[in-house]
Design a protein around this motif. Structure first.
Motif, PDB file in Angstrom:
ATOM      1  N   ASN A  89       0.793  -1.229   0.000  1.00 26.58           N
ATOM      2  CA  ASN A  89       0.000   0.000   0.000  1.00 26.58           C
ATOM      3  C   ASN A  89       0.831   1.287   0.000  1.00 26.58           C
ATOM      4  OD1 ASN A  89      -2.499  -1.442   0.281  1.00 26.58           O
ATOM      5  ND2 ASN A  89      -1.912  -1.832   2.412  1.00 26.58           N
ATOM      6  N   VAL A  90       2.121   1.185   0.268  1.00 24.49           N
ATOM      7  CA  VAL A  90       2.934   2.377   0.452  1.00 24.49           C
ATOM      8  C   VAL A  90       3.928   2.520  -0.694  1.00 24.49           C
ATOM      9  CG1 VAL A  90       4.434   3.632   2.045  1.00 24.49           C
ATOM     10  CG2 VAL A  90       2.719   2.043   2.942  1.00 24.49           C
ATOM     11  N   GLU A  91       3.985   3.692  -1.294  1.00 24.36           N
ATOM     12  CA  GLU A  91       4.854   3.911  -2.440  1.00 24.36           C
ATOM     13  C   GLU A  91       6.026   4.816  -2.094  1.00 24.36           C
ATOM     14  OE1 GLU A  91       2.543   5.393  -5.648  1.00 24.36           O
ATOM     15  OE2 GLU A  91       1.575   3.464  -6.056  1.00 24.36           O
ATOM     16  N   TYR A  92       7.063   4.726  -2.915  1.00 20.10           N
ATOM     17  CA  TYR A  92       8.179   5.653  -2.807  1.00 20.10           C
ATOM     18  C   TYR A  92       7.779   6.986  -3.417  1.00 20.10           C
ATOM     19  CZ  TYR A  92      11.605   2.243  -1.190  1.00 20.10           C
ATOM     20  OH  TYR A  92      12.290   1.337  -0.431  1.00 20.10           O
ATOM     21  N   ILE A  93       8.031   8.031  -2.689  1.00 18.24           N
ATOM     22  CA  ILE A  93       7.741   9.390  -3.135  1.00 18.24           C
ATOM     23  C   ILE A  93       9.062  10.063  -3.468  1.00 18.24           C
ATOM     24  CG2 ILE A  93       6.820  11.648  -2.452  1.00 18.24           C
ATOM     25  CD1 ILE A  93       4.988  10.090  -0.470  1.00 18.24           C
ATOM     26  N   LYS A  94       9.109  10.742  -4.594  1.00 16.17           N
ATOM     27  CA  LYS A  94      10.324  11.445  -4.996  1.00 16.17           C
ATOM     28  C   LYS A  94      10.038  12.937  -5.035  1.00 16.17           C
ATOM     29  CE  LYS A  94      13.749  11.953  -8.661  1.00 16.17           C
ATOM     30  NZ  LYS A  94      14.834  12.227  -7.719  1.00 16.17           N
ATOM     31  N   TYR A  95      10.940  13.722  -4.445  1.00 13.25           N
ATOM     32  CA  TYR A  95      10.780  15.170  -4.410  1.00 13.25           C
ATOM     33  C   TYR A  95      12.119  15.827  -4.732  1.00 13.25           C
ATOM     34  CZ  TYR A  95       9.348  19.794  -2.664  1.00 13.25           C
ATOM     35  OH  TYR A  95       9.058  21.126  -2.540  1.00 13.25           O
ATOM     36  N   SER A  96      12.140  16.740  -5.686  1.00  7.76           N
ATOM     37  CA  SER A  96      13.358  17.418  -6.120  1.00  7.76           C
ATOM     38  C   SER A  96      13.117  18.909  -6.259  1.00  7.76           C
ATOM     39  CB  SER A  96      13.841  16.863  -7.469  1.00  7.76           C
ATOM     40  OG  SER A  96      14.079  15.482  -7.409  1.00  7.76           O
TER      41      SER A  96
ATOM     42  N   ILE B  15      15.189  13.864  -3.084  1.00  3.57           N
ATOM     43  CA  ILE B  15      14.808  13.095  -1.895  1.00  3.57           C
ATOM     44  C   ILE B  15      13.797  12.023  -2.297  1.00  3.57           C
ATOM     45  CG2 ILE B  15      13.734  13.209   0.386  1.00  3.57           C
ATOM     46  CD1 ILE B  15      14.686  16.183   0.460  1.00  3.57           C
ATOM     47  N   THR B  16      14.050  10.809  -1.874  1.00  6.13           N
ATOM     48  CA  THR B  16      13.152   9.691  -2.143  1.00  6.13           C
ATOM     49  C   THR B  16      12.841   9.001  -0.821  1.00  6.13           C
ATOM     50  OG1 THR B  16      14.148   9.359  -4.321  1.00  6.13           O
ATOM     51  CG2 THR B  16      12.861   7.542  -3.429  1.00  6.13           C
ATOM     52  N   TYR B  17      11.560   8.784  -0.542  1.00  5.13           N
ATOM     53  CA  TYR B  17      11.211   8.171   0.736  1.00  5.13           C
ATOM     54  C   TYR B  17       9.957   7.313   0.581  1.00  5.13           C
ATOM     55  CZ  TYR B  17       8.027  12.239   1.067  1.00  5.13           C
ATOM     56  OH  TYR B  17       7.066  13.202   0.821  1.00  5.13           O
ATOM     57  N   CYS B  18       9.890   6.265   1.387  1.00  2.00           N
ATOM     58  CA  CYS B  18       8.782   5.322   1.334  1.00  2.00           C
ATOM     59  C   CYS B  18       7.801   5.648   2.460  1.00  2.00           C
ATOM     60  CB  CYS B  18       9.319   3.901   1.485  1.00  2.00           C
ATOM     61  SG  CYS B  18       8.047   2.633   1.382  1.00  2.00           S
ATOM     62  N   SER B  19       6.628   6.175   2.095  1.00  3.32           N
ATOM     63  CA  SER B  19       5.669   6.608   3.116  1.00  3.32           C
ATOM     64  C   SER B  19       4.268   6.653   2.527  1.00  3.32           C
ATOM     65  CB  SER B  19       6.058   8.004   3.617  1.00  3.32           C
ATOM     66  OG  SER B  19       5.093   8.510   4.511  1.00  3.32           O
ATOM     67  N   ASP B  20       3.290   6.447   3.393  1.00  5.39           N
ATOM     68  CA  ASP B  20       1.902   6.609   2.953  1.00  5.39           C
ATOM     69  C   ASP B  20       1.426   8.044   3.138  1.00  5.39           C
ATOM     70  OD1 ASP B  20       1.796   6.680   5.681  1.00  5.39           O
ATOM     71  OD2 ASP B  20       0.383   5.019   5.918  1.00  5.39           O
ATOM     72  N   THR B  21       2.325   8.914   3.611  1.00  3.01           N
ATOM     73  CA  THR B  21       2.020  10.334   3.776  1.00  3.01           C
ATOM     74  C   THR B  21       3.029  11.163   2.991  1.00  3.01           C
ATOM     75  OG1 THR B  21       1.185   9.934   6.015  1.00  3.01           O
ATOM     76  CG2 THR B  21       1.752  12.209   5.441  1.00  3.01           C
ATOM     77  N   ASN B  22       2.543  12.169   2.290  1.00  6.65           N
ATOM     78  CA  ASN B  22       3.423  13.050   1.527  1.00  6.65           C
ATOM     79  C   ASN B  22       3.908  14.190   2.432  1.00  6.65           C
ATOM     80  OD1 ASN B  22       4.343  15.258  -0.207  1.00  6.65           O
ATOM     81  ND2 ASN B  22       3.504  14.075  -1.908  1.00  6.65           N
ATOM     82  N   TYR B  23       5.237  14.263   2.626  1.00  2.00           N
ATOM     83  CA  TYR B  23       5.825  15.288   3.483  1.00  2.00           C
ATOM     84  C   TYR B  23       6.580  16.353   2.688  1.00  2.00           C
ATOM     85  CZ  TYR B  23       4.807  12.219   7.440  1.00  2.00           C
ATOM     86  OH  TYR B  23       4.179  11.439   8.393  1.00  2.00           O
ATOM     87  N   ASN B  24       6.292  16.482   1.409  1.00  2.00           N
ATOM     88  CA  ASN B  24       7.051  17.407   0.576  1.00  2.00           C
ATOM     89  C   ASN B  24       6.949  18.851   1.056  1.00  2.00           C
ATOM     90  OD1 ASN B  24       7.663  15.173  -0.915  1.00  2.00           O
ATOM     91  ND2 ASN B  24       6.524  15.766  -2.744  1.00  2.00           N
ATOM     92  N   ASN B  25       5.781  19.268   1.494  1.00  2.00           N
ATOM     93  CA  ASN B  25       5.628  20.654   1.974  1.00  2.00           C
ATOM     94  C   ASN B  25       6.474  20.898   3.222  1.00  2.00           C
ATOM     95  OD1 ASN B  25       3.860  21.355  -0.089  1.00  2.00           O
ATOM     96  ND2 ASN B  25       2.027  20.892   1.114  1.00  2.00           N
ATOM     97  N   GLU B  26       6.476  19.912   4.116  1.00  2.00           N
ATOM     98  CA  GLU B  26       7.274  20.055   5.329  1.00  2.00           C
ATOM     99  C   GLU B  26       8.770  20.084   5.000  1.00  2.00           C
ATOM    100  OE1 GLU B  26       4.730  18.073   4.901  1.00  2.00           O
ATOM    101  OE2 GLU B  26       3.469  17.968   6.714  1.00  2.00           O
TER     102      GLU B  26
END
Length: 331
Positions: A23-30, A40-51
């Protein structure tokens, strides 16, 4: 002493990938930060890009030399002597590495770095003469500052601080600590080539990172891997002298400035890759190692628990490599 942030090839396989569980995907933020880029790449069910974005902006407000309103810029102009938690940590680790390297790592080298054109004060190529160096070096030295009760005391008001050689590594730790605080175990943070990786990538393997071959003038578009390494729960940083230099009369002057002489270091070191449990120290020591040369640097590596290193040197007319006794675990 200022060093180029050598972008570690980021041969990080499958970071754009699928799922770390059902259920949890890797999120990529650049994006841009500190005059460079973050990935930044992280595995989470919550998007923390704004933080993450907010934390990076807060970091720059404290420690960016390129932001004229930052705390470090105001300290350099003697407009304040007050520190925040980030600048206190910056000075604490800077002093530690300064002591361990016999003054080779020195964040007060800013006036000389700027004079050579490698700092935040941009100007046309300029090779300072001995008179200028002798004048500026009088205002260099971490023994001329003291940190006490949340304040910096300058014994010389002309002391200025440059953060480049440690701040990006420190910001990697800053974001990594945030992700850990959210219970995220699988992630990779890269800022300007400084890296910390935790857990596994999307394939369930250790993160794979390419260390650049030292090709003069190479950049994002043109680069090759010297080696590929794999690691987890570890930081890695590479400093090199082959991308940023000034030239006069057919002679090249690298940007690794020796704060004890005021001149660019001249030794066999081409690049230094350092692996360590935190990125702030990997960053700082890689900078110092470029200045002090391979033999002394490797003695320091072997004396520090948890540190490993891989050096590319030019010696006896040929390019060679050196690695610490435990570095092979990453190959």
């Amino acid at each position: 002493m200022l060093k180029e942030k050598i972008f570690l090839g980021l041969a990080i396989l499958a970071i754009f990938a699928t799922a770390c569980n059902r259920n949890v995907e890797y999120i990529k933020y650049s994006g841009p930060t500190q005059g460079t880029m973050f990935n930044i790449t992280y595995c989470s069910d919550t998007n923390y890009n704004n933080e993450i974005d907010s934390l990076l902006k807060a970091f720059c407000r404290s420690l960016s030399n390129y932001d004229s309103t930052s705390l470090i810029s105001r300290i350099n102009r003697n407009e304040t002597d007050s520190l925040d938690a980030l600048t206190e940590e910056f000075f604490k680790v800077s002093k530690e590495v300064w002591e361990n390297t016999d003054g080779i790592f020195d964040v007060t080298v800013a006036p000389i770095v700027n004079a050579w054109g490698f700092g935040w004060q941009r100007h046309e190529t300029h090779i300072p003469d001995s008179t200028e160096i002798d004048s500026l070096i009088q205002h260099i030295g971490m023994d001329k500052i003291e940190i006490a009760d949340g304040k910096i005391v300058k014994r010389d008001p002309k002391i200025q601080i440059i953060t480049n050689a440690i701040a990006q590594g420190m910001s990697v730790d800053y974001i990594s600590d945030f992700l850990k605080s959210k219970g995220i175990k699988n992630f990779l943070v890269e800022i300007g080539g400084e890296i910390y990786c935790s857990g596994k990538n999307a394939k369930g393997e250790e993160w794979k990172i390419g260390v650049d071959k030292p090709i003069e003038g190479s950049g994002y578009e043109y680069r090759e891997n010297q080696i590929k390494i794999h690691m987890s729960d570890m930081a890695v940083n590479t400093s090199g002298n082959y991308r940023k230099f000034v030239e006069e009369g057919g002679k090249k002057f690298g940007h690794s400035i020796n704060p004890t002489t005021g001149y660019p270091a001249e030794n066999e070191m081409i690049s230094a890759t350092v692996a360590y449990p935190d990125c702030i120290r990997a960053d700082a020591y890689a900078t110092a190692f470029m200045v002090m040369g391979s033999e002394k640097a490797m003695k320091i590596v072997e004396s520090i628990d948890g540190m490993e290193a891989y050096f590319i040197i030019h010696k006896d007319g040929e390019t060679k490599t050196m690695e610490s006794s435990g570095f092979s675990i990453y190959e």
